[in-house]
Scaffold this motif. Structure first.
Motif, PDB file in Angstrom:
ATOM      1  N   GLU A  17      -0.042  14.388   7.957  1.00 50.01           N
ATOM      2  CA  GLU A  17      -1.813  13.878   7.878  1.00 50.01           C
ATOM      3  C   GLU A  17      -1.419  12.278   6.819  1.00 50.01           C
ATOM      4  N   PRO A  18      -1.380  11.512   8.114  1.00 45.46           N
ATOM      5  CA  PRO A  18      -1.776   9.692   7.295  1.00 45.46           C
ATOM      6  C   PRO A  18      -2.868   9.605   6.230  1.00 45.46           C
ATOM      7  N   THR A  19      -2.537   8.734   5.471  1.00 47.09           N
ATOM      8  CA  THR A  19      -3.734   8.671   4.540  1.00 47.09           C
ATOM      9  C   THR A  19      -4.611   7.192   4.659  1.00 47.09           C
ATOM     10  N   MET A  20      -5.748   6.655   3.852  1.00 52.58           N
ATOM     11  CA  MET A  20      -6.404   5.513   4.489  1.00 52.58           C
ATOM     12  C   MET A  20      -6.264   4.179   4.334  1.00 52.58           C
ATOM     13  N   GLY A  76      -3.751   1.087   4.035  1.00 52.23           N
ATOM     14  CA  GLY A  76      -2.726   0.006   4.352  1.00 52.23           C
ATOM     15  C   GLY A  76      -2.708   0.179   6.134  1.00 52.23           C
ATOM     16  N   LEU A  77      -1.662  -0.097   6.800  1.00 47.43           N
ATOM     17  CA  LEU A  77      -1.373   0.321   8.393  1.00 47.43           C
ATOM     18  C   LEU A  77      -1.390   1.703   8.415  1.00 47.43           C
ATOM     19  N   GLU A  78      -1.299   3.043   7.604  1.00 41.90           N
ATOM     20  CA  GLU A  78      -2.057   4.269   8.136  1.00 41.90           C
ATOM     21  C   GLU A  78      -3.662   4.334   8.061  1.00 41.90           C
ATOM     22  N   SER A  79      -4.314   3.580   7.979  1.00 35.55           N
ATOM     23  CA  SER A  79      -5.721   3.361   8.187  1.00 35.55           C
ATOM     24  C   SER A  79      -6.163   3.859   9.487  1.00 35.55           C
ATOM     25  N   ARG A  80      -5.299   2.619  10.561  1.00 39.43           N
ATOM     26  CA  ARG A  80      -5.515   2.795  11.956  1.00 39.43           C
ATOM     27  C   ARG A  80      -4.156   3.355  12.356  1.00 39.43           C
ATOM     28  N   LEU A  81      -3.318   3.952  11.834  1.00 35.08           N
ATOM     29  CA  LEU A  81      -2.763   5.161  12.425  1.00 35.08           C
ATOM     30  C   LEU A  81      -3.549   6.444  12.461  1.00 35.08           C
ATOM     31  N   SER A  82      -4.553   6.129  11.815  1.00 32.83           N
ATOM     32  CA  SER A  82      -4.871   7.993  11.367  1.00 32.83           C
ATOM     33  C   SER A  82      -6.199   7.956  12.414  1.00 32.83           C
ATOM     34  N   GLU A  83      -6.271   6.450  12.977  1.00 28.12           N
ATOM     35  CA  GLU A  83      -7.220   6.854  14.500  1.00 28.12           C
ATOM     36  C   GLU A  83      -6.620   7.208  15.791  1.00 28.12           C
ATOM     37  N   ARG A  84      -5.585   6.301  15.246  1.00 28.07           N
ATOM     38  CA  ARG A  84      -4.823   6.732  16.442  1.00 28.07           C
ATOM     39  C   ARG A  84      -4.311   8.005  16.996  1.00 28.07           C
ATOM     40  N   LEU A  85      -3.485   8.770  15.281  1.00 30.13           N
ATOM     41  CA  LEU A  85      -3.376  10.111  15.533  1.00 30.13           C
ATOM     42  C   LEU A  85      -4.568  10.793  16.574  1.00 30.13           C
ATOM     43  N   PRO A 101       1.282  -1.170  -0.051  1.00 33.61           N
ATOM     44  CA  PRO A 101       0.346   0.275   0.046  1.00 33.61           C
ATOM     45  C   PRO A 101       1.008   0.963  -0.105  1.00 33.61           C
ATOM     46  N   LYS A 102       1.054   2.303  -0.476  1.00 35.01           N
ATOM     47  CA  LYS A 102       1.450   3.471  -1.027  1.00 35.01           C
ATOM     48  C   LYS A 102       0.984   4.670  -0.218  1.00 35.01           C
ATOM     49  N   SER A 103       1.712   5.609   0.503  1.00 31.55           N
ATOM     50  CA  SER A 103       1.470   7.115   1.512  1.00 31.55           C
ATOM     51  C   SER A 103       2.736   7.623   1.090  1.00 31.55           C
ATOM     52  N   ASN A 104       2.136   8.704   1.104  1.00 34.21           N
ATOM     53  CA  ASN A 104       3.617   9.657   0.787  1.00 34.21           C
ATOM     54  C   ASN A 104       3.745  10.597   1.726  1.00 34.21           C
ATOM     55  N   ALA A 105       2.403  10.486   3.316  1.00 33.73           N
ATOM     56  CA  ALA A 105       2.601  10.683   4.557  1.00 33.73           C
ATOM     57  C   ALA A 105       3.385  11.636   4.486  1.00 33.73           C
ATOM     58  N   SER A 106       4.975  10.269   5.144  1.00 29.93           N
ATOM     59  CA  SER A 106       5.565  11.009   5.977  1.00 29.93           C
ATOM     60  C   SER A 106       6.704  11.897   5.265  1.00 29.93           C
ATOM     61  N   ALA A 107       6.963  11.278   4.141  1.00 28.79           N
ATOM     62  CA  ALA A 107       8.056  12.185   3.076  1.00 28.79           C
ATOM     63  C   ALA A 107       6.821  13.990   3.062  1.00 28.79           C
TER      64      ALA A 107
END
Length: 451
Positions: free
Chosen positions: A422-425, A427-436, A353-359
């Motif tokens: 700003e995490p995406t939804m 892969g794992l970022e969907s769960r991290l988004s809830e935690r954040l 799964p892709k996310s460039n949120a950290s970048a």
């Protein structure tokens, strides 16, 4: 008598010339390929139709017709033709050519086409000698290079020229060149009783990889070697070239790849974009191009590691572990075994799964640091490991995170309300988004002890 001698001299030269040289197109109608600028209504064709040929820079892979086109253009415009290789001429030679071009204009109004092969090898002083006379039209410069002219050629010279990019010939283009050589009675093998199978011609077209010169060389080897064998056996009848003979006449596919040039950057770019675009098949193909060409395996591994953070990030943190392991293994084993590790890592990256949120977070933060007002470290976060720090108020009001539920402390740690991550939804970022969301909600609450 002189005409007879000249005719014999040309005939002698023709006998020793390679087939690829003999079969060079003599007119634009014989020229194959590059329809994107030579086709009806295209730029170069319009320039010729209007008799307004200007200086040109031709760049592209070998065997696509750059030198041939320069000669054809000189004939088409009825110009004098001077040819030189930039690696073998100096300023003195260039000045001589310019002086002769000037005299030709003064005596009979004839222009001079100066074809300079490998123009990227000219140093700045040599290129500067050409500038004024190119601009005045004393010479029509046609420079050829396999390098990107926008990087390899003097920008002032590029700005005074029209740049044309040569593309590799298509399979059909190469096949037509080979068939013409087979049928041509004057320069090719048209006078022989020669039979070449369609499969043989197609094989050469594929293996030459868009290089007509290489395909013609294979045809020449096949004809000469087959004819020689038949002569030894005192056999008569046609010369027959089938697929098996064709395969023997061109042993290895020509891989167009310059480890320091355009191919190096273009292919690694395609490799990265294929992984980013979640296309494992394309990623493996572009990887294979680099593997076969002998690219530095650590260079490939570094690019995979960068992509793991830039394009996958916290959507799948294991990607970074895979990339790190791949780099370590590649460093230890090298080619050829490293291709297995790199393929596994590339496929994993493509399918993750892709996310460039950290970048985006670090890029935006760096931009703020460079362009925005510098944010001072809040007093409660400053260092307290020296005696006078308490007198300065350092650490006052700091709350230890582990004393709080969930390890989250209310209040700001930056001093301003700013969001970078700003995490995406995905892969794992969907769960991290809830935690954040829970964490940021806690941060908005008043710290203990404040009214």
């Amino acid at each position: 008598m002189s005409d007879l001698w000249e005719s014999r001299r040309r005939e002698a030269h023709r006998k020793v010339e390679p087939l690829a040289v003999r079969m060079r197109p003599r007119t634009l109608d014989e020229f194959v390929g590059q329809e994107h600028f030579l086709g009806p209504g295209k730029l170069l064709r319009r320039m010729l139709d209007a008799d307004r040929l200007t200086s040109l820079i031709l760049h592209g892979p070998p065997g696509t017709g750059k030198t041939t086109l320069a000669e054809v253009l000189a004939k088409t415009t009825r110009s004098r033709f001077e040819r030189a290789n930039a690696a073998m001429v100096g300023v003195k030679d260039v000045r001589r050519i310019i002086d002769e071009a000037t005299r030709a204009i003064e005596l009979n109004g004839q222009r001079t086409v100066f074809f300079l092969d490998e123009i990227h090898r000219f140093n700045r002083a040599q290129q500067d000698v050409l500038l004024n006379d190119v601009e005045r039209g004393i010479i029509i410069l046609i420079g050829a290079t396999t390098e990107n002219p926008y990087f390899a050629v003097n920008s002032a010279l590029v700005s005074r020229s029209t740049v044309f990019r040569f593309e590799p010939l298509t399979v059909e283009d190469v096949e037509s060149v080979v068939r013409r050589a087979i049928d041509d009675e004057e320069r090719g093998y048209g006078k022989l009783d020669l039979h070449v199978s369609d499969e043989a011609i197609h094989h050469w077209a594929i293996m030459s990889d868009g290089d007509a010169r290489r395909a013609l060389g294979a045809l020449e080897v096949a004809v000469l070697s087959t004819a020689s064998e038949e002569n030894r056996e005192a056999a008569s009848g046609p010369i027959v070239i089938n697929l098996a003979i064709a395969e023997e006449s061109i042993q290895r596919k020509a891989i167009v790849y310059d480890a320091t040039g355009d191919e190096h950057y273009d292919i690694i770019s395609a490799f990265i974009k294929s992984m980013r675009g979640s296309d494992p098949d394309a990623a493996v193909y572009w990887l294979a191009r680099m593997v076969v060409a002998g690219e530095d395996p650590l260079f490939i591994a570094r690019r995979i590691a960068i992509l793991a953070s830039e394009d996958i990030g916290n959507a799948d943190p294991r990607a970074l572990q895979v990339a790190a392991a791949a780099y370590e293994i590649v460093e230890r084993i090298g080619w050829p075994e490293a291709q297995l590790t790199l393929a596994q890592a590339a496929i994993y990256m493509a399918m993750a799964p892709k996310s460039n949120a950290s970048a985006m977070a670090i890029w935006t933060a760096c931009s703020d640091v460079k362009k925005g007002r510098t944010i001072e470290v809040p007093l409660h976060l400053r260092d307290t490991h020296y005696k006078s720090s308490a007198k300065l108020g350092h650490g006052e009001g700091y709350e230890y995170a582990h004393d709080h539920e969930g390890g989250v402390v209310a209040g700001q740690h930056l001093g301003v309300d700013k969001i970078y991550y700003e995490p995406t939804m995905n892969g794992l970022e969907s769960r991290l988004s809830e935690r954040l969301a829970e964490i940021r909600q806690a941060h908005r609450q008043q710290p203990r002890g404040e009214d």
